[in-house]
Design a protein around this motif. Structure first.
Motif, PDB file in Angstrom:
ATOM      1  N   ARG A  33       6.807-156.253  -5.944  1.00  0.00           N
ATOM      2  CA  ARG A  33       6.894-157.598  -5.376  1.00  0.00           C
ATOM      3  C   ARG A  33       7.960-157.653  -4.284  1.00  0.00           C
ATOM      4  O   ARG A  33       7.734-158.243  -3.220  1.00  0.00           O
ATOM      5  CB  ARG A  33       7.220-158.597  -6.489  1.00  0.00           C
ATOM      6  N   PHE A  34       9.112-157.032  -4.543  1.00  0.00           N
ATOM      7  CA  PHE A  34      10.156-156.987  -3.517  1.00  0.00           C
ATOM      8  C   PHE A  34       9.634-156.298  -2.257  1.00  0.00           C
ATOM      9  O   PHE A  34       9.850-156.759  -1.129  1.00  0.00           O
ATOM     10  CB  PHE A  34      11.382-156.234  -4.035  1.00  0.00           C
ATOM     11  N   ALA A  35       8.936-155.170  -2.448  1.00  0.00           N
ATOM     12  CA  ALA A  35       8.433-154.391  -1.307  1.00  0.00           C
ATOM     13  C   ALA A  35       7.414-155.188  -0.512  1.00  0.00           C
ATOM     14  O   ALA A  35       7.419-155.161   0.736  1.00  0.00           O
ATOM     15  CB  ALA A  35       7.821-153.083  -1.809  1.00  0.00           C
ATOM     16  N   LEU A  36       6.518-155.898  -1.184  1.00  0.00           N
ATOM     17  CA  LEU A  36       5.494-156.684  -0.494  1.00  0.00           C
ATOM     18  C   LEU A  36       6.121-157.809   0.326  1.00  0.00           C
ATOM     19  O   LEU A  36       5.686-158.086   1.450  1.00  0.00           O
ATOM     20  CB  LEU A  36       4.503-157.266  -1.500  1.00  0.00           C
ATOM     21  N   HIS A  37       7.149-158.449  -0.206  1.00  0.00           N
ATOM     22  CA  HIS A  37       7.803-159.523   0.544  1.00  0.00           C
ATOM     23  C   HIS A  37       8.563-158.982   1.752  1.00  0.00           C
ATOM     24  O   HIS A  37       8.577-159.614   2.821  1.00  0.00           O
ATOM     25  CB  HIS A  37       8.752-160.306  -0.372  1.00  0.00           C
ATOM     26  N   LYS A  38       9.165-157.828   1.601  1.00  0.00           N
ATOM     27  CA  LYS A  38       9.856-157.222   2.745  1.00  0.00           C
ATOM     28  C   LYS A  38       8.857-156.831   3.828  1.00  0.00           C
ATOM     29  O   LYS A  38       9.108-157.028   5.022  1.00  0.00           O
ATOM     30  CB  LYS A  38      10.643-155.989   2.285  1.00  0.00           C
ATOM     31  N   GLU A  39       7.721-156.283   3.417  1.00  0.00           N
ATOM     32  CA  GLU A  39       6.679-155.896   4.369  1.00  0.00           C
ATOM     33  C   GLU A  39       6.138-157.115   5.110  1.00  0.00           C
ATOM     34  O   GLU A  39       5.956-157.078   6.329  1.00  0.00           O
ATOM     35  CB  GLU A  39       5.549-155.203   3.603  1.00  0.00           C
ATOM     36  N   ALA A  40       5.880-158.191   4.375  1.00  0.00           N
ATOM     37  CA  ALA A  40       5.376-159.413   5.000  1.00  0.00           C
ATOM     38  C   ALA A  40       6.403-160.010   5.955  1.00  0.00           C
ATOM     39  O   ALA A  40       6.061-160.481   7.048  1.00  0.00           O
ATOM     40  CB  ALA A  40       5.007-160.435   3.927  1.00  0.00           C
TER      41      ALA A  40
END
Length: 224
Positions: free
Chosen positions: A115-122
């Motif tokens: 979840r952290f990674a997806l938010h950083k990517e977005a």
């Protein structure tokens, strides 16, 4: 910082979208709300509290001059629920609690690291798009910019009353600024929750395309 200092984090926009290591970083209190990156309906205040903070509270000598924020009212309730003997001093927001429970189960099932990674990517995607449009972010550097939200200065000659209604006409609701000194100078785009974790919904692309179109309708031409 003194050894007695309690560290309290306002995590309303960050819990669920930003890396927060409460125990590892020695944070005593994290405060958030249900409607942001936790992805539940608004109405609930959510707190994570360390044992040290609870101990300091129990040792205080002065009365708490607040009703709903008085932990003396909440701690017995939490203890009762943990003992499977529910009690409450008022009417609980049952539907909101159930909705938060569903959201938290989804977060755990997905895994917080992902979840952290997806938010950083977005966040990287949104901020690159904003930069490519020639717009300026409020934070002075990407290393301290939020992953769940982008704060963007209006281009010169364009105000909130110009841009925000046009975004709304495209079906996108963007928020105005909050910081007292520059509130009228910037707007906010949220990118958190299912808009990030379920990219197939197309929320981000729809928002960015609407932003580009709305700016053009305002007469804005990106610098080449």
């Amino acid at each position: 910082m003194s050894p007695e200092t309690l560290v309290v984090v306002d995590g309303v926009c960050s819990v669920g979208s930003e890396e927060i290591r409460m125990d590892e970083w020695g944070i005593d209190v994290v405060i958030t709300a249900s409607q942001k990156a936790l992805g539940a309906p608004p109405g609930l205040c959510v707190l994570g509290v360390s044992e040290r903070a609870i101990g300091v509270f129990k040792a205080r000598k002065t009365p708490v001059p607040n009703y709903y924020a008085n932990w003396n009212r909440w701690l017995p309730i939490m203890n009762s629920y943990e003992a499977r003997k529910p009690s409450y001093f008022a009417t609980p927001a049952v539907q909101s609690v159930f909705a938060l429970h569903v959201s938290l189960k989804q977060i755990v099932a997905q895994g917080v690291e992902k979840r952290f990674a997806l938010h950083k990517e977005a966040s990287t995607k949104v901020k690159k798009f904003i930069h490519d449009l020639g717009l300026t972010l409020v934070p002075t550097g990407l290393d301290h910019a939020a992953n769940g939200m982008s704060a963007v200065y209006y281009p010169e000659g364009i105000a909130a009353t110009d841009l925000l209604p046009k975004l709304s006409a495209h079906g996108i609701v963007a928020a105005g600024g909050l910081h007292v000194e520059i509130a009228a100078k910037y707007f906010r785009i949220g990118h958190m929750g299912i808009s990030v974790t379920e990219p197939e919904r197309g929320h981000l692309d729809a928002t960015l395309n609407a932003l580009k179109a709305s700016l053009a309708e305002c007469g804005y031409k990106p610098a080449l």
